[in-house]
Design an enzyme around this catalytic site. Structure first.
Site, PDB file in Angstrom:
ATOM      1  N   ARG A   1       1.458  -3.538  12.878  1.00  0.00           N
ATOM      2  CA  ARG A   1       0.622  -4.553  14.018  1.00  0.00           C
ATOM      3  C   ARG A   1       0.851  -5.404  14.386  1.00  0.00           C
ATOM      4  O   ARG A   1       0.777  -7.282  13.791  1.00  0.00           O
ATOM      5  CB  ARG A   1      -0.814  -4.453  13.738  1.00  0.00           C
TER       6      ARG A   1
ATOM      7  N   ILE B   1       2.320   2.278   2.651  1.00  0.00           N
ATOM      8  CA  ILE B   1       3.559   2.802   3.579  1.00  0.00           C
ATOM      9  C   ILE B   1       4.482   1.518   2.804  1.00  0.00           C
ATOM     10  O   ILE B   1       5.868   2.139   2.232  1.00  0.00           O
ATOM     11  CB  ILE B   1       3.488   2.005   4.646  1.00  0.00           C
TER      12      ILE B   1
ATOM     13  N   GLU C   1       0.650  -5.444  22.773  1.00  0.00           N
ATOM     14  CA  GLU C   1       1.917  -4.094  23.523  1.00  0.00           C
ATOM     15  C   GLU C   1       1.719  -4.208  24.359  1.00  0.00           C
ATOM     16  O   GLU C   1       0.479  -3.323  23.961  1.00  0.00           O
ATOM     17  CB  GLU C   1       2.191  -3.629  22.081  1.00  0.00           C
TER      18      GLU C   1
ATOM     19  N   GLY D   1       0.982  -1.307  -0.167  1.00  0.00           N
ATOM     20  CA  GLY D   1      -0.107  -0.549  -0.443  1.00  0.00           C
ATOM     21  C   GLY D   1       0.774   1.101   0.363  1.00  0.00           C
ATOM     22  O   GLY D   1       1.882   0.853  -0.450  1.00  0.00           O
TER      23      GLY D   1
ATOM     24  N   HIS E   1       6.971   0.890  19.383  1.00  0.00           N
ATOM     25  CA  HIS E   1       5.999   1.360  18.516  1.00  0.00           C
ATOM     26  C   HIS E   1       6.329   2.700  17.918  1.00  0.00           C
ATOM     27  O   HIS E   1       5.614   3.597  17.928  1.00  0.00           O
ATOM     28  CB  HIS E   1       4.491   1.287  18.898  1.00  0.00           C
TER      29      HIS E   1
END
Ligand code: 8YV
Length: 321
Positions: A238, A158, A267, A156, A286
């Site tokens: 993710r 990114i 996380e 996509g 993150h």
């Protein structure tokens, strides 16, 4: 401009925290900010807007308790914590911040890849330690990055930025998507391959796909065993896309050589999690979009989405058109 409603009361927004000072400054004179309700706590039904900053669940049951809700604005691109369909069914627009963070996140993917390939974190620790007394040409040999094969799961916005960077390293670029991207194939010299080929051929496999019901747990024992034993898995998307137990086993047993993670499931990981003891893991808390400049743009876009939604105007970026 402040956001009063027709009774001239200031509009109320529940915001997930901790809010950065610049966001508080942007919002303070426009809306009344309230803290996110505790999981077992009540919620004020007169609330007009939700501003999500981290990843608190926004589900149908919360929406049902907010009958006056006009907008949900997310500081970030990933909206897997929001039930977007439930919001659409209630006519509530959901805004996010795509575009502004693509390049920073792609930079992070390359930083993780390079740190892992060239054992930078291990090297840093060693160079500071009392053990480093003499140069050793056999020390900490890593893997080459240039001319290696990069696999991108999720080409996509990114993913395309990652591919652009990889071209500078003369990497062979493979990708797998639900839909082919002929534009990216010609512009980025990226080759579409099936999922099995992506696993089998990648020296570096980067995950840059959103978390959905289809991608949840997509990388498990079976997939990790089909990768090269010299491969590195990089996740900037993710945590739950990768099965944590399977990855731990893969690193312990040498199914793959290394992993570099900006996100994990859960996380953060429990402090005594075995992954955190692995020297072939590079891990970050993150930080994908965490640059001063990108965070500012995320703040501006998400605040603009919020204000527009409160005023009943189209958002800058709306997920659930
Ligand atoms: C943010 C992200 O750091 O945009 C996303 O989806 O994961 C990150 O860029 C995060 O959402 C901020 O809370």
């Amino acid at each position: 401009m402040s956001c009063p409603d027709d009774t001239n009361r200031r509009l109320r927004v529940i915001a997930d925290g901790p809010l950065a000072a610049e966001i508080v400054a942007m919002l303070a004179d426009r809306v009344e900010i309230r803290p996110w309700p505790a999981a077992d706590g009540g919620v004020d039904p007169t609330v007009d807007g939700l501003y999500t900053y981290g990843h608190p669940r926004v589900d149908a049951s919360l929406l049902d308790r907010l009958p006056g809700l006009r907008v949900i604005s997310n500081y970030g691109v990933g909206v897997d914590h929001i039930d977007v369909r439930a919001a659409a069914q209630r006519g509530i627009p959901v805004g996010n911040t795509p575009g502004v963070l693509d390049e920073a996140t792609a930079d992070m993917a390359m930083a993780l890849l390079m740190a892992s390939a060239r054992r930078l974190i291990e090297g840093d620790r060693y160079a500071r330690s009392g053990e480093f007394l003499r140069y050793d040409p056999g020390l900490m040999l890593g893997q080459e990055i240039h001319h290696a094969t990069l696999g991108i799961l999720g080409l996509g916005r990114i993913g395309c930025q990652i591919a652009r960077r990889a071209r500078g390293f003369d990497m062979t670029i493979l990708y797998h998507n639900r839909r082919r991207r002929p534009d990216a194939e010609s512009q980025l010299a990226a080759s579409y391959v099936g999922f099995d080929q992506l696993l089998a051929q990648s020296d570096y496999l980067v995950i840059s796909t959103p978390l959905t019901e289809q991608t949840r747990g997509r990388i498990g024992r079976d997939e990790l065993q089909r990768m090269k034993p010299t491969a590195t898995l990089i996740n900037v998307a993710r945590g739950p896309i990768v099965q944590t137990d399977a990855l731990t086993e893969a690193l312990q047993r040498g199914w793959i050589a290394a992993a570099a993670l900006d996100v994990t499931d859960p996380e953060p990981l429990p402090r005594d999690h075995p992954l955190l003891r692995m020297s072939n893991l590079v891990i970050a808390p993150h930080l994908g979009s965490a640059t001063v400049q990108t965070r500012r743009k995320m703040a501006e876009t998400s605040v603009e989405n919020l204000v527009r939604g409160l005023q009943g105007q189209p958002l800058v970026h709306q997920v659930n058109e």
